[in-house]
Write an enzyme that holds these catalytic residues in place. Sequence first.
Site, short mmCIF file in Angstrom:
data_model
loop_
_atom_site.label_atom_id
_atom_site.label_comp_id
_atom_site.label_asym_id
_atom_site.label_seq_id
_atom_site.Cartn_x
_atom_site.Cartn_y
_atom_site.Cartn_z
N ARG A 236 0.84 -1.20 0.00
CA ARG A 236 0.00 0.00 0.00
C ARG A 236 0.88 1.26 0.00
NH1 ARG A 236 -4.14 0.96 5.07
NH2 ARG A 236 -4.94 3.00 4.48
N SER B 139 5.56 9.49 13.49
CA SER B 139 4.59 8.42 13.18
C SER B 139 4.40 7.47 14.37
CB SER B 139 5.04 7.66 11.94
OG SER B 139 6.39 7.30 12.06
N ASN C 183 1.74 1.58 14.97
CA ASN C 183 0.87 0.57 14.36
C ASN C 183 0.98 0.46 12.84
OD1 ASN C 183 -0.49 3.00 14.02
ND2 ASN C 183 -2.51 2.07 14.17
N TYR C 184 1.42 1.54 12.20
CA TYR C 184 1.72 1.50 10.76
C TYR C 184 3.04 2.24 10.56
CZ TYR C 184 -2.93 0.02 9.03
OH TYR C 184 -4.08 -0.68 8.73
N LYS D 72 10.85 11.43 12.67
CA LYS D 72 11.00 10.77 13.98
C LYS D 72 10.05 9.57 13.99
CE LYS D 72 10.46 9.95 18.51
NZ LYS D 72 10.07 8.53 18.34
N THR E 93 9.49 4.56 18.50
CA THR E 93 10.63 3.75 18.95
C THR E 93 10.38 2.28 18.63
OG1 THR E 93 11.26 5.36 20.59
CG2 THR E 93 11.98 3.11 20.99
N GLU F 54 -3.24 13.51 13.41
CA GLU F 54 -4.17 12.37 13.30
C GLU F 54 -4.11 11.65 14.62
OE1 GLU F 54 -2.62 9.71 10.35
OE2 GLU F 54 -3.73 10.65 8.75
N ARG G 289 -5.83 -0.22 15.61
CA ARG G 289 -5.97 0.70 14.47
C ARG G 289 -6.81 1.88 14.94
NH1 ARG G 289 -9.52 -1.77 11.57
NH2 ARG G 289 -9.35 -0.38 9.80
N CYS G 290 -6.40 3.08 14.50
CA CYS G 290 -7.18 4.26 14.89
C CYS G 290 -8.61 4.12 14.41
CB CYS G 290 -6.54 5.52 14.34
SG CYS G 290 -6.38 5.52 12.56
N GLU H 108 -10.66 4.54 24.34
CA GLU H 108 -10.11 3.80 23.19
C GLU H 108 -9.21 2.68 23.71
OE1 GLU H 108 -6.81 5.67 21.05
OE2 GLU H 108 -7.69 5.05 19.15
N ARG I 197 -9.41 3.78 6.68
CA ARG I 197 -8.80 4.99 6.13
C ARG I 197 -8.81 5.01 4.60
NH1 ARG I 197 -3.00 6.30 5.67
NH2 ARG I 197 -2.68 4.28 6.62
P1 NAP Z 1 1.94 7.72 20.83
O1 NAP Z 1 2.37 7.07 22.07
O2 NAP Z 1 1.21 9.00 20.91
O3 NAP Z 1 3.27 7.89 19.94
C1 NAP Z 1 3.22 8.39 18.63
C2 NAP Z 1 4.57 9.01 18.28
O4 NAP Z 1 4.80 10.15 19.09
C3 NAP Z 1 5.76 8.08 18.53
O5 NAP Z 1 6.71 8.28 17.51
C4 NAP Z 1 6.27 8.58 19.87
O6 NAP Z 1 7.63 8.28 20.08
C5 NAP Z 1 6.08 10.07 19.69
N1 NAP Z 1 6.07 10.87 20.91
C6 NAP Z 1 5.76 10.49 22.18
N2 NAP Z 1 5.88 11.56 23.01
C7 NAP Z 1 6.24 12.62 22.26
C8 NAP Z 1 6.51 14.00 22.52
N3 NAP Z 1 6.43 14.52 23.74
N4 NAP Z 1 6.86 14.79 21.51
C9 NAP Z 1 6.96 14.29 20.24
N5 NAP Z 1 6.73 13.01 19.92
C10 NAP Z 1 6.37 12.19 20.92
O7 NAP Z 1 1.00 6.75 19.96
P2 NAP Z 1 1.20 5.21 19.59
O8 NAP Z 1 1.01 4.40 20.81
O9 NAP Z 1 2.44 5.03 18.78
O10 NAP Z 1 -0.04 4.97 18.60
C11 NAP Z 1 -1.32 4.64 19.06
C12 NAP Z 1 -2.23 5.84 19.05
O11 NAP Z 1 -2.15 6.49 17.79
C13 NAP Z 1 -3.70 5.49 19.23
O12 NAP Z 1 -4.29 6.44 20.08
C14 NAP Z 1 -4.27 5.61 17.83
O13 NAP Z 1 -5.64 5.89 17.79
C15 NAP Z 1 -3.46 6.73 17.28
N6 NAP Z 1 -3.43 6.66 15.82
C16 NAP Z 1 -4.19 7.54 15.13
C17 NAP Z 1 -4.22 7.48 13.74
C18 NAP Z 1 -5.08 8.41 12.95
O14 NAP Z 1 -4.88 8.44 11.75
N7 NAP Z 1 -5.99 9.15 13.52
C19 NAP Z 1 -3.48 6.51 13.07
C20 NAP Z 1 -2.71 5.62 13.83
C21 NAP Z 1 -2.68 5.71 15.20
P3 NAP Z 1 8.05 6.98 20.95
O15 NAP Z 1 7.57 5.80 20.19
O16 NAP Z 1 9.50 7.11 21.02
O17 NAP Z 1 7.36 7.14 22.28
O1 G3H Z 2 -4.40 3.32 12.65
C1 G3H Z 2 -4.76 4.16 11.86
C2 G3H Z 2 -4.65 3.99 10.41
O2 G3H Z 2 -4.64 5.24 9.79
C3 G3H Z 2 -5.81 3.14 9.96
O3 G3H Z 2 -5.69 2.78 8.65
O4 G3H Z 2 -8.05 1.99 8.36
O5 G3H Z 2 -6.30 1.44 6.69
O6 G3H Z 2 -6.27 0.38 8.96
P1 G3H Z 2 -6.64 1.58 8.14
#
Ligand code: NAP
Ligand code: G3H
Length: 498
Positions: free
Chosen positions: A122, A170, A173-174, A196, A199, A269, A302-303, A396, A456
């Site tokens: 994709r 980013s 999860n993706y 960035k 991790t 996002e 997935r979001c 969530e 998405r």
């Molecule tokens: P996360 O904990 O918020 O981390 C996302 C990114 O932010 C990682 O690269 C993380 O780095 C970084 N980060 C953490 N603290 C930061 C700070 N103070 N300043 C700058 N960057 C920082 O999210 P996740 O657990 O990876 O992903 C799950 C979440 O993402 C869920 O809530 C999901 O719904 C949401 N999501 C939303 C979408 C959408 O399109 N709406 C798509 C996918 C996921 P580290 O990994 O080093 O901590």
């Molecule tokens: O986790 C969030 C992604 O943007 C969702 O993409 O609906 O293709 O799985 P998807």
Amino acid sequence: MIEERGDRMFSFVYKEGEVNVYKNLCNGQWVESEKKQRIKIYSPVDDSLIGEIQAQTKNDVDYAIECAKEAQKSWAFMPIRDRADIIHKAARIMEKYIEEIANILVKEIAKSKSSAISEVKRTIDFMHFTAETAKRMTGETIYGDAFPGFDKTKISIVDRVPLGVILCISPFNYPVNLSVSKVAPALVGGNSVIFKPPTQGSISAMYLGQIFDEAGIPPGVLNIITGKGSEIGDYLITHPGIDMINFTGSTEVGQHIAKEAGMIPLLLELGGKDAAIVLEDCDLDETAQNIVKGAFNYSGQRCTAVKRVLVMEEIADELVAKMVAEVKKLKVGKPEEDADITPLISDKAADFVQELIDDAINKGAKLLIGNKREGRYIWPTVFDYVTEDMRLAWEEPFGPVLPVMRVKSIEEAIDISNKSEYGLQGCVFTKNIDKAFAIAQKLEVGTVQINNKTERGPDHFPFLGVKASGLGTQGIRYSIEAMTRSKAIVINLDNDYK
Ligand code: NAP
Ligand code: G3H
């Protein structure tokens, strides 16, 4: 394993059983952290050590941003067809790595092999589409004569120009797709990038450095910074050299970025609590299949996962019976075996899901299936009779648990859907298009799917969240627009020649 290539040192090729040390692309070189500190990345599947990444410092960030600023000046003036060619080339190079990147995704984020392959494929399509879209984008010419007191001698030529240095962050999860969905539109729009990655997911994501380097991206245009967000994140998001932040991740971190970043454009996002609204006249078999797929793909991480079901009480018994039958077909196991439900990303994530399950049980929800846990494995869990006092109605889980709430009317379903702090997507299952449309118009979300699970793609559609689910619109053309701005040059013709 470090390999020598010309004057560059790189170590990218992942081999099962070997512990690689990954360096970062910065200003066209493969660099280590200034302090030589590293972070060990373990697999959530079997806790094996799969590699070490750099824990970069504030000085590393300063240097990367300085290089990005300098490189952006000439990148912005490179013909758009040449920038687009580099994106196309990167996509073709990624094809060589599909299997390898997918294998790392399997190990690093416990994504099933087939989903990992489809994430990479994709992403390749995304890159080609981005390159072609950018070549076809145009500005506009506006004549003054539409406005009182002006004539055609005043002409505004409106172009789109890059913003400068874009920080792309980013989520786990993706790590490949949601990195490229930021980096490629930013680059093709003439920006340079500080990337960035998450991790946990960084090894998969850092292939982008290798790929763009091979594709001929000029030094300094794409630079990678790794390190824990909790340690290096705030320095990055408040750095005066950053001109825009494009972030995907949790609402908590997104809101923090919105508070700290100051007066620069943001594209965020964030989290979601997507509701599936099920009306009496839907095709129950298709609805149940859609909901179960939507809720449990990649174990619900997935979001856009379906995160609650709001069903009319008349058909609730039938729907939940069909949903349970579908859930029973899901295979719990290792991502290498292409199981549907794989270990969650961390113990902390699994503990959180378990908390929500326990809360629902304590408050009287009816467990239909699941609530079995072994470490980071959580069996797909469905609750009926979830009520508004339960955390599962609003929070969530980002895991394999789905609440069903029985409703008496469409109005009640809309009301519960809109009471959520989130507003990513929603879906409506019915054969009555008039009702579906009326509901869609009332839902406070970025997108409503009619007779389909929330999702998405395709990636050129607009993708956005409202309320706590985000800021701004992504999607290929929308992302390029968001990462460029209007620039107007006004020509004032000599009146004598009218
Ligand atoms: P996360 O904990 O918020 O981390 C996302 C990114 O932010 C990682 O690269 C993380 O780095 C970084 N980060 C953490 N603290 C930061 C700070 N103070 N300043 C700058 N960057 C920082 O999210 P996740 O657990 O990876 O992903 C799950 C979440 O993402 C869920 O809530 C999901 O719904 C949401 N999501 C939303 C979408 C959408 O399109 N709406 C798509 C996918 C996921 P580290 O990994 O080093 O901590
Ligand atoms: O986790 C969030 C992604 O943007 C969702 O993409 O609906 O293709 O799985 P998807």
